[in-house]
Design a protein around this motif. Structure first.
Motif, PDB file in Angstrom:
ATOM      1  N   GLU A 344      12.567   1.338  -0.697  1.00 50.80           N
ATOM      2  CA  GLU A 344      12.660   0.113  -0.132  1.00 50.80           C
ATOM      3  C   GLU A 344      11.540  -0.594   0.050  1.00 50.80           C
ATOM      4  O   GLU A 344      10.576  -0.114   0.663  1.00 50.80           O
ATOM      5  CB  GLU A 344      13.474   0.285   1.436  1.00 50.80           C
ATOM      6  CG  GLU A 344      14.821   0.205   1.169  1.00 50.80           C
ATOM      7  CD  GLU A 344      15.621   0.151   2.424  1.00 50.80           C
ATOM      8  OE1 GLU A 344      17.021  -0.092   2.501  1.00 50.80           O
ATOM      9  OE2 GLU A 344      15.036   0.147   3.619  1.00 50.80           O
ATOM     10  N   ILE A 345      11.209  -1.584  -0.753  1.00 50.00           N
ATOM     11  CA  ILE A 345       9.893  -2.094  -0.817  1.00 50.00           C
ATOM     12  C   ILE A 345       9.935  -3.350  -0.017  1.00 50.00           C
ATOM     13  O   ILE A 345      10.807  -4.175   0.194  1.00 50.00           O
ATOM     14  CB  ILE A 345       9.452  -2.841  -2.182  1.00 50.00           C
ATOM     15  CG1 ILE A 345       9.461  -1.469  -3.223  1.00 50.00           C
ATOM     16  CG2 ILE A 345       8.404  -3.538  -2.090  1.00 50.00           C
ATOM     17  CD1 ILE A 345       9.535  -1.878  -4.528  1.00 50.00           C
ATOM     18  N   GLU A 347       9.812  -6.567   2.240  1.00 48.57           N
ATOM     19  CA  GLU A 347       9.614  -8.163   1.877  1.00 48.57           C
ATOM     20  C   GLU A 347       8.102  -8.773   1.804  1.00 48.57           C
ATOM     21  O   GLU A 347       7.693  -9.339   0.927  1.00 48.57           O
ATOM     22  CB  GLU A 347      10.458  -8.882   2.904  1.00 48.57           C
ATOM     23  CG  GLU A 347      11.364  -9.760   2.607  1.00 48.57           C
ATOM     24  CD  GLU A 347      12.225  -9.926   1.292  1.00 48.57           C
ATOM     25  OE1 GLU A 347      12.578 -10.970   1.033  1.00 48.57           O
ATOM     26  OE2 GLU A 347      12.684  -8.875   0.524  1.00 48.57           O
ATOM     27  N   ASN A 350       5.877  -8.967  -1.160  1.00 46.07           N
ATOM     28  CA  ASN A 350       5.818  -9.837  -2.150  1.00 46.07           C
ATOM     29  C   ASN A 350       4.970 -11.066  -1.878  1.00 46.07           C
ATOM     30  O   ASN A 350       4.638 -11.923  -2.624  1.00 46.07           O
ATOM     31  CB  ASN A 350       7.438 -10.452  -2.296  1.00 46.07           C
ATOM     32  CG  ASN A 350       8.459  -9.326  -2.245  1.00 46.07           C
ATOM     33  OD1 ASN A 350       8.002  -8.248  -2.657  1.00 46.07           O
ATOM     34  ND2 ASN A 350       9.828  -9.567  -2.052  1.00 46.07           N
ATOM     35  N   ASN A 351       5.015 -11.372  -0.752  1.00 42.45           N
ATOM     36  CA  ASN A 351       4.229 -12.577  -0.155  1.00 42.45           C
ATOM     37  C   ASN A 351       2.783 -12.345   0.137  1.00 42.45           C
ATOM     38  O   ASN A 351       2.086 -13.302   0.765  1.00 42.45           O
ATOM     39  CB  ASN A 351       4.767 -13.208   0.919  1.00 42.45           C
ATOM     40  CG  ASN A 351       6.427 -13.771   0.559  1.00 42.45           C
ATOM     41  OD1 ASN A 351       6.597 -14.152  -0.335  1.00 42.45           O
ATOM     42  ND2 ASN A 351       7.366 -13.191   1.575  1.00 42.45           N
ATOM     43  N   GLU A 352       2.491 -11.138  -0.099  1.00 38.32           N
ATOM     44  CA  GLU A 352       0.987 -10.788   0.270  1.00 38.32           C
ATOM     45  C   GLU A 352       0.105 -11.236  -1.127  1.00 38.32           C
ATOM     46  O   GLU A 352       0.248 -10.644  -2.184  1.00 38.32           O
ATOM     47  CB  GLU A 352       0.913  -9.152   0.342  1.00 38.32           C
ATOM     48  CG  GLU A 352      -0.458  -8.761   0.655  1.00 38.32           C
ATOM     49  CD  GLU A 352      -1.339  -9.582   1.650  1.00 38.32           C
ATOM     50  OE1 GLU A 352      -0.589  -9.445   2.641  1.00 38.32           O
ATOM     51  OE2 GLU A 352      -2.295 -10.029   1.266  1.00 38.32           O
ATOM     52  N   PRO A 353      -0.796 -12.078  -0.424  1.00 36.41           N
ATOM     53  CA  PRO A 353      -1.800 -12.824  -1.674  1.00 36.41           C
ATOM     54  C   PRO A 353      -2.615 -11.708  -2.208  1.00 36.41           C
ATOM     55  O   PRO A 353      -2.947 -11.830  -3.493  1.00 36.41           O
ATOM     56  CB  PRO A 353      -2.365 -13.773  -0.857  1.00 36.41           C
ATOM     57  CG  PRO A 353      -1.753 -14.208   0.524  1.00 36.41           C
ATOM     58  CD  PRO A 353      -1.071 -12.887   0.665  1.00 36.41           C
ATOM     59  N   TYR A 354      -2.806 -10.578  -1.612  1.00 37.00           N
ATOM     60  CA  TYR A 354      -3.814  -9.686  -2.270  1.00 37.00           C
ATOM     61  C   TYR A 354      -3.004  -8.478  -3.101  1.00 37.00           C
ATOM     62  O   TYR A 354      -3.439  -7.546  -3.840  1.00 37.00           O
ATOM     63  CB  TYR A 354      -4.524  -8.457  -0.933  1.00 37.00           C
ATOM     64  CG  TYR A 354      -5.788  -9.334  -0.233  1.00 37.00           C
ATOM     65  CD1 TYR A 354      -5.866 -10.736  -0.400  1.00 37.00           C
ATOM     66  CD2 TYR A 354      -6.847  -8.608   0.132  1.00 37.00           C
ATOM     67  CE1 TYR A 354      -6.815 -11.239   0.150  1.00 37.00           C
ATOM     68  CE2 TYR A 354      -8.075  -9.252   0.349  1.00 37.00           C
ATOM     69  CZ  TYR A 354      -7.933 -10.590   0.638  1.00 37.00           C
ATOM     70  OH  TYR A 354      -9.139 -11.098   1.081  1.00 37.00           O
ATOM     71  N   PHE A 355      -1.614  -8.546  -2.890  1.00 39.06           N
ATOM     72  CA  PHE A 355      -0.862  -7.432  -3.642  1.00 39.06           C
ATOM     73  C   PHE A 355      -1.012  -7.860  -5.097  1.00 39.06           C
ATOM     74  O   PHE A 355      -0.793  -8.975  -5.545  1.00 39.06           O
ATOM     75  CB  PHE A 355       0.757  -7.649  -3.226  1.00 39.06           C
ATOM     76  CG  PHE A 355       1.523  -7.067  -4.048  1.00 39.06           C
ATOM     77  CD1 PHE A 355       1.447  -5.417  -4.256  1.00 39.06           C
ATOM     78  CD2 PHE A 355       2.432  -7.626  -4.888  1.00 39.06           C
ATOM     79  CE1 PHE A 355       2.185  -4.639  -4.938  1.00 39.06           C
ATOM     80  CE2 PHE A 355       3.388  -6.859  -5.780  1.00 39.06           C
ATOM     81  CZ  PHE A 355       3.252  -5.558  -5.784  1.00 39.06           C
ATOM     82  N   VAL A 356      -1.191  -6.912  -5.973  1.00 34.34           N
ATOM     83  CA  VAL A 356      -1.348  -6.971  -7.443  1.00 34.34           C
ATOM     84  C   VAL A 356      -0.014  -6.370  -7.997  1.00 34.34           C
ATOM     85  O   VAL A 356       0.645  -7.092  -8.594  1.00 34.34           O
ATOM     86  CB  VAL A 356      -2.697  -6.421  -7.938  1.00 34.34           C
ATOM     87  CG1 VAL A 356      -2.682  -6.715  -9.389  1.00 34.34           C
ATOM     88  CG2 VAL A 356      -3.888  -6.955  -7.344  1.00 34.34           C
ATOM     89  N   GLU A 357       0.006  -5.142  -7.865  1.00 27.87           N
ATOM     90  CA  GLU A 357       1.103  -4.540  -8.590  1.00 27.87           C
ATOM     91  C   GLU A 357       1.423  -2.975  -7.810  1.00 27.87           C
ATOM     92  O   GLU A 357       0.521  -2.558  -7.148  1.00 27.87           O
ATOM     93  CB  GLU A 357       1.132  -4.247  -9.887  1.00 27.87           C
ATOM     94  CG  GLU A 357      -0.433  -3.380 -10.003  1.00 27.87           C
ATOM     95  CD  GLU A 357      -0.853  -3.774 -11.898  1.00 27.87           C
ATOM     96  OE1 GLU A 357      -0.258  -4.443 -12.523  1.00 27.87           O
ATOM     97  OE2 GLU A 357      -1.949  -3.189 -12.156  1.00 27.87           O
ATOM     98  N   HIS A 358       2.445  -2.212  -8.089  1.00 32.14           N
ATOM     99  CA  HIS A 358       2.535  -1.041  -7.948  1.00 32.14           C
ATOM    100  C   HIS A 358       3.355  -0.067  -8.890  1.00 32.14           C
ATOM    101  O   HIS A 358       3.855  -0.700  -9.707  1.00 32.14           O
ATOM    102  CB  HIS A 358       3.518  -1.107  -6.505  1.00 32.14           C
ATOM    103  CG  HIS A 358       4.992  -1.662  -6.807  1.00 32.14           C
ATOM    104  ND1 HIS A 358       5.834  -0.757  -7.536  1.00 32.14           N
ATOM    105  CD2 HIS A 358       5.686  -2.588  -6.826  1.00 32.14           C
ATOM    106  CE1 HIS A 358       7.074  -1.080  -7.520  1.00 32.14           C
ATOM    107  NE2 HIS A 358       6.905  -2.465  -7.229  1.00 32.14           N
ATOM    108  N   ASN A 384      -1.631  -1.528  -5.571  1.00 36.28           N
ATOM    109  CA  ASN A 384      -2.868  -2.111  -5.795  1.00 36.28           C
ATOM    110  C   ASN A 384      -2.991  -3.377  -5.417  1.00 36.28           C
ATOM    111  O   ASN A 384      -2.122  -4.218  -5.489  1.00 36.28           O
ATOM    112  CB  ASN A 384      -3.291  -2.095  -7.478  1.00 36.28           C
ATOM    113  CG  ASN A 384      -3.336  -0.864  -7.945  1.00 36.28           C
ATOM    114  OD1 ASN A 384      -3.782   0.130  -7.639  1.00 36.28           O
ATOM    115  ND2 ASN A 384      -2.801  -0.635  -9.275  1.00 36.28           N
TER     116      ASN A 384
END
Lengths: 407, 662
Positions: A344-345, A347, A350-358, A384
């Motif tokens: 379960e990822i 929510e 998705n909206n995190e500006p720092y998030f790149v990928e997983h 990441n």
């Protein structure tokens, strides 16, 4: 320039990086990898690296590698450090290169060398059984002027030759010794607890000098880190650089990359934890490549080359005054529960500006973790992040390390 | 959720570039990372559109290389659901694969093996196998298995495909789907309405085939249920038409509407306008408009005053579906019960609690502005009373509550109205369990995390409270070394529930114990050949194992066994209510509950008795009545059931041969 690198072990990212540099190399590894290597046109020598015998030894391997004109050996993981050391001793005509490889593989020897050279280390001793650990702890208590009723001094035990956190146990009391230690742990190194903030460096060394120093900020050991280091460690960069160079001088390291772990106290003293000379875990070189915009894996291999020119080195590494534009961090995700069935990822990610990928994957139905995990076990994927503020990065890594992804 | 910025697109492009730049050795690793971008993008419409534009580029960059999606001509539509259910990264690869197929189907890209027609028929098959996603109505199994995020991805993907694709080939299958849904006469008709509207919008139904004719009945039932409505489209035009219509015209309208309603279980807004128009002036047309039988006509004549007031107060364009419930109430003579009449009179006069009002309004998709929450509530109550077997749990894990509402509606309608009044005015409910009063507002959370409002009005009002009370009862009876339902069911549902209780699962030994003994009781209690040809009077709350279409254990579910009787073909079948909105399921081992054509009443599901027995794990019975009949059940029957059980859910349990004293 090296005529040919022997990469000892197996790492696809390193092999690919070497392919991209166009430099000659050959991979030395177990026979299991041979079909894959053949299929993908990877120069390959199959060798039983887990065996030392009349037919499996460095002289024999040296002979086999002659066909490839190898003149530099590079270890890809902990267990191949001696093999590379032995080969390089031959290539460089210096038996001490092998001895130095042993130094990396015996933590007690490593500490002794550090102590002689003047690095700050804890009290340490080789121990052979539980009684030995207790005696060590009692002497430590004495030295710490323990008063009746006070807690025991903390002791760490570590196998002499394992990577990272594998087999590492923290003992907080005499009772812990009986509870946590197994007979199979011995002999090993017992060591007093080192105070301070833990971090690691990756120093790329050529001709005995640091060519490039990366400092990795540990947010939580084994779970999350980011590069470059945060503001506080950055302010101590000169101090750290000096201390790492000192360590390199003491150990007599000339080529390759070292990955020492340090504890920085509030009084700006650096306690030496331990060092390795292989590729660190936690995707550190990947983060390092992204932040400093160079190929750290290729640089790792090439810095082993005694015959490389200054110009060539300059080409590989980032410019001396290079300032990373972003912090790159990652958190490794481990399930917190023993049994789980869904990924379960949250929510918020998705909206995190720092998030790149997983790289998380869904578990199979009702997956269970086995009870005997070594070190930190296998993580289920990495997330990441990338951004400009190290404090926000720290916050995020802390947050997602605790988040429940597997339910 | 909307994407905060274009950052997701930039991140995707960067990741795609890294993927393209990587050598063969690390492609797989980079593909995994790229898949995480697809995962995020597939959560939104704009993200899907973006992925759609990139899908062939990704394909050409060999994103699918080394995966099962590599050769689009070898893909199997039937397997799509499984991969979607498996979760990320499989579901993300699957999503992209469908988008790629859509491009082929629309001729926006050409594949060397897969023709546009191939791609088209592949996608049609996929839609037909995945209507639960296409219609956003996941089954019990799907809800249990898929995390919310994955559900959202699937819904979004199918929404996208359906809006982009030519749906011709899906036509016939959809018609069959509509027919089977309507056959079950659900209270909540939105699924049927959506499907019918979809077919109406996207297909040419004017042909003369059987299918065309069949679907036109449903379309007419919703959009033009009479000659007048056909000629005078829209609320205003139709009202105007009625003003000038003579009695003969009106009689025709009444007849057409009544018949269509009874044939489909669907009511159109025109019928609401019509009924209100005739209820005072043309009383005689009301029974025709409601298509009543003789008993219903007598009931109408006797209680026309109350029923007329209800019609005038409750019925509206959007609140029209309750007309069908009203007709069913009249046919069942529910108004002849004083308690029901009084209850309804009381209900008309309550003031709805603001919290409850909010819940009611939230459950409506297109409410009429002038209709109050109370009017919707009365309409909802009429629906539940008229169609007890049409109650569904929606996307909520609250099968017990739905089962309760259905049971009370059938056997204690006045009590149900009373409970509805209490909850609607107080937003609270008290029920007794053993020696305690359980007050729902003082209780901790139930099974429900967040109510899915895709529910009928009565359920929206009641379920949050019933769920909490049920959960508390379960909590209080846990640890008694037997299934808590043994005590909870009689307390929750009422005195109709027998106090004897049998469960094949033994708590002490954590095993399935004395299964033959257990099945013997089930047969002796319910099978007419072995219970002295006794018929069931009240529903029996039974627990069943839910199994996948491969027969594997998935979880537990509550249904009501309603009756056991011979089907028209002479087969003894168990007829039951599955509060899951969809009675048709595939439980593996060829156990396929049927909803139609095997003697089912509207809303019932049915299975051959032995197949049903093979999925039940607990039921209530009367120990006194069963005592002398147990030994008459033949061993072959028992063995048949045990074999089915052992080879399906039974694989997940230890089996204990020990004989049990039942």
């Amino acid at each position: 320039m090296a005529k040919c690198f022997a990469l000892i072990g197996w790492s696809l990212p390193v092999i690919e990086s070497m392919q991209k540099t166009g430099r000659p190399f050959v991979v030395v590894s177990f026979a299991d990898f041979e079909p894959y290597a053949a299929e993908n046109n990877i120069p390959f020598v199959s060798y039983p690296l887990d065996e030392w015998s009349d037919t499996s030894n460095s002289i024999d391997l040296f002979e086999k590698l002659k066909a490839f004109d190898v003149d530099v050996a590079v270890p890809l993981y902990e267990e191949t450090v001696e093999w590379a050391g032995a080969l390089n001793s031959i290539y460089r005509g210096d038996p001490r290169v092998l001895n130095r490889a042993f130094l990396f593989r015996n933590k007690a020897m490593m500490k002794r060398k550090a102590l002689i050279g003047g690095l700050r280390v804890g009290l340490f001793e080789e121990v052979f059984n539980k009684e030995g650990v207790k005696a060590f702890m009692k002497r430590l208590n004495q030295a710490n002027l323990q008063v009746d009723g006070e807690e025991d001094s903390w002791v760490h035990i570590k196998p002499f030759a394992s990577a990272g956190t594998v087999g590492h146990r923290l003992l907080r009391s005499l009772a812990d010794v009986d509870e946590k230690c197994e007979d199979s742990d011995f002999p090993c190194l017992a060591e007093s607890h080192l105070p301070g903030r833990e971090f690691s460096c990756e120093a790329f060394v050529n001709k005995g000098k640091i060519r490039f120093l990366n400092i990795t900020e540990y947010v939580k050991l084994g779970y999350s880190n980011f590069i470059p280091e945060g503001k506080y460690l950055e302010s101590k960069r000169d101090l750290i650089h000096k201390e790492v160079q000192k360590m390199i001088d003491i150990f007599g390291i000339e080529y390759g990359m070292v990955h020492p772990e340090w504890f920085l106290t509030e009084k700006d003293e650096l306690n030496f934890g331990e060092t390795a000379c292989r590729i660190p875990g936690g995707h550190i070189l990947e983060l390092c490549s992204k932040s400093y915009e160079f190929d750290a894996l290729a640089a790792f291999v090439i810095s082993h080359d005694p015959n490389i020119t200054e110009e060539e080195l300059d080409e590989i590494f980032p410019a001396k005054d290079f300032k990373p534009k972003n912090y790159h961090g990652n958190v490794m995700i481990y399930p917190h529960k023993r049994q789980f069935s869904k990924l379960e990822i949250p929510e918020s990610l998705n909206n995190e500006p720092y998030f790149v990928e997983h790289s998380l994957i869904a578990p199979y139905e009702g997956q269970k973790l086995s009870a005997d995990r070594d070190g930190f076990g296998n993580h289920f994927g990495t997330i990441n992040f990338k951004g400009e503020d190290p404090d926000r990065m720290t916050e995020l890594l802390k947050h997602y390390e605790k988040e429940e992804f597997y339910v | 959720m909307e994407l905060t910025s274009d950052k997701v697109f930039t991140n995707f492009d960067q990741s795609l570039q890294e993927f393209i730049d990587s050598g063969t050795l690390t492609k797989k690793e980079k593909a995994a990372k790229l898949a995480s971008h697809i995962d995020i993008l597939s959560l939104t419409r704009s993200g899907l559109a973006f992925l759609y534009s990139k899908s062939v580029e990704l394909d050409r960059a060999e994103f699918f290389k080394g995966t099962s999606w590599n050769d689009p001509d070898k893909l199997v539509p039937y397997l799509v659901k499984g991969t979607l259910k498996y979760g990320h990264p499989s579901s993300s690869f699957e999503t992209l694969s469908e988008l790629r197929m859509l491009r082929f189907a629309k001729g926006e890209d050409v594949h060397k093996v897969v023709s546009a027609a191939d791609a088209q028929s592949f996608l049609e098959e996929v839609i037909v196998h995945n209507l639960e996603f296409a219609l956003r109505e996941p089954t019990e199994e799907t809800r249990m298995r898929m995390p919310e995020r994955e559900l959202k991805k699937a819904f979004n993907l199918f929404g996208f495909i359906m809006s982009e694709m030519d749906l011709k080939g899906v036509y016939e299958k959809l018609i069959e789907e509509i027919r089977l849904i309507c056959e079950q006469r659900p209270i909540r008709t939105s699924k049927a309405r959506e499907l019918i509207s979809l077919v109406n919008r996207r297909f040419d139904t004017s042909g003369n085939s059987e299918k065309d004719k069949a679907i036109r009945v449903y379309i007419d039932a919703l959009y033009s249920p009479s000659k007048g409505a056909k000629a005078n489209e829209g609320k205003d035009a139709y009202s105007e038409f009625l003003k000038h219509a003579d009695e003969k015209t009106l009689a025709n309208e009444a007849l057409e509407m009544g018949e269509l309603m009874n044939a489909t279980g669907l009511v159109s807004g025109y019928q609401a306008i019509f009924l209100k128009h005739i209820v005072n002036e043309y009383e005689d047309l009301v029974p025709i408009c409601l298509d009543l039988n003789d008993r219903g006509i007598a009931e109408w004549e006797k209680y026309s005053e109350l029923v007329s007031s209800l019609i005038l107060e409750t019925v509206s364009w959007d609140n029209c579906q309750c007309i069908y419930g009203l007709a069913r109430m009249l046919r069942k003579n529910l108004f002849s019960r004083r308690a029901v009449r009084v209850g309804l009179e009381n209900l008309r006069r309550i003031k709805v609690n603001p919290q409850v009002e909010k819940r009611i309004l939230k459950s409506l998709s297109n409410p009429d502005a002038e209709v109050t929450a109370l009017q919707y509530l009365i309409g909802g109550t009429i629906k539940v009373l008229g169609q007890p077997l049409g109650v569904g749990q929606g996307n909520n894990p609250t099968c017990q509550s739905a089962r309760g509402i259905s049971m009370w509606s059938q056997h204690s309608p006045a009590k149900l109205i009373d409970m509805i009044i209490t909850v609607s005015t107080q937003n609270n409910l008290i029920m007794r369990f053993e020696n305690q009063n359980l007050i729902s507002n003082n209780l901790i959370k139930g099974l429900l995390d967040q109510l899915d409002y895709n529910l009928d009005v009565v359920s929206v009002v009641m379920v949050p409270h019933l769920d909490k009370i049920y959960n508390e009862m379960m909590r209080l009876s846990t640890g008694r070394l037997d299934d808590p339902h043994k005590w909870v069911n009689p307390a929750m549902y009422g005195q109709w529930i027998q106090v004897g209780f049998a469960s094949c699962y033994d708590y002490m030994s954590n095993s399935i114990m004395d299964f033959p003994g257990y099945v013997r009781i089930f047969y002796a209690a319910f099978h007419p050949d072995f219970n002295g040809n006794q018929h069931m009077v009240y529903p029996n709350p039974v627990g069943i194992f839910i199994t996948s279409n491969k027969g594997d254990m998935i979880g537990f579910h509550a249904v009501s066994l309603l009756r056991v009787e011979k089907s028209p073909k002479g087969e003894v079948r168990a007829y039951f209510l599955n509060p899951n909105n969809e009675g048709r399921q595939d439980w593996g081992q060829n156990i396929l509950p049927s909803v139609h054509g095997k003697g089912e009443k509207k809303g019932e599901s049915s299975l051959p008795f032995d197949q049903f027995a093979a999925r039940v794990y607990a039921f209530h019975y009367s120990p006194l009545d069963v005592k002398n009949r147990i030994n008459e059940v033949p061993a072959e029957e028992i063995q048949k059931v045990e074999k089915l059980a052992r080879e399906s859910w039974g694989k997940s349990y230890m089996w204990n041969q020990q004989t049990k004293l039942w």
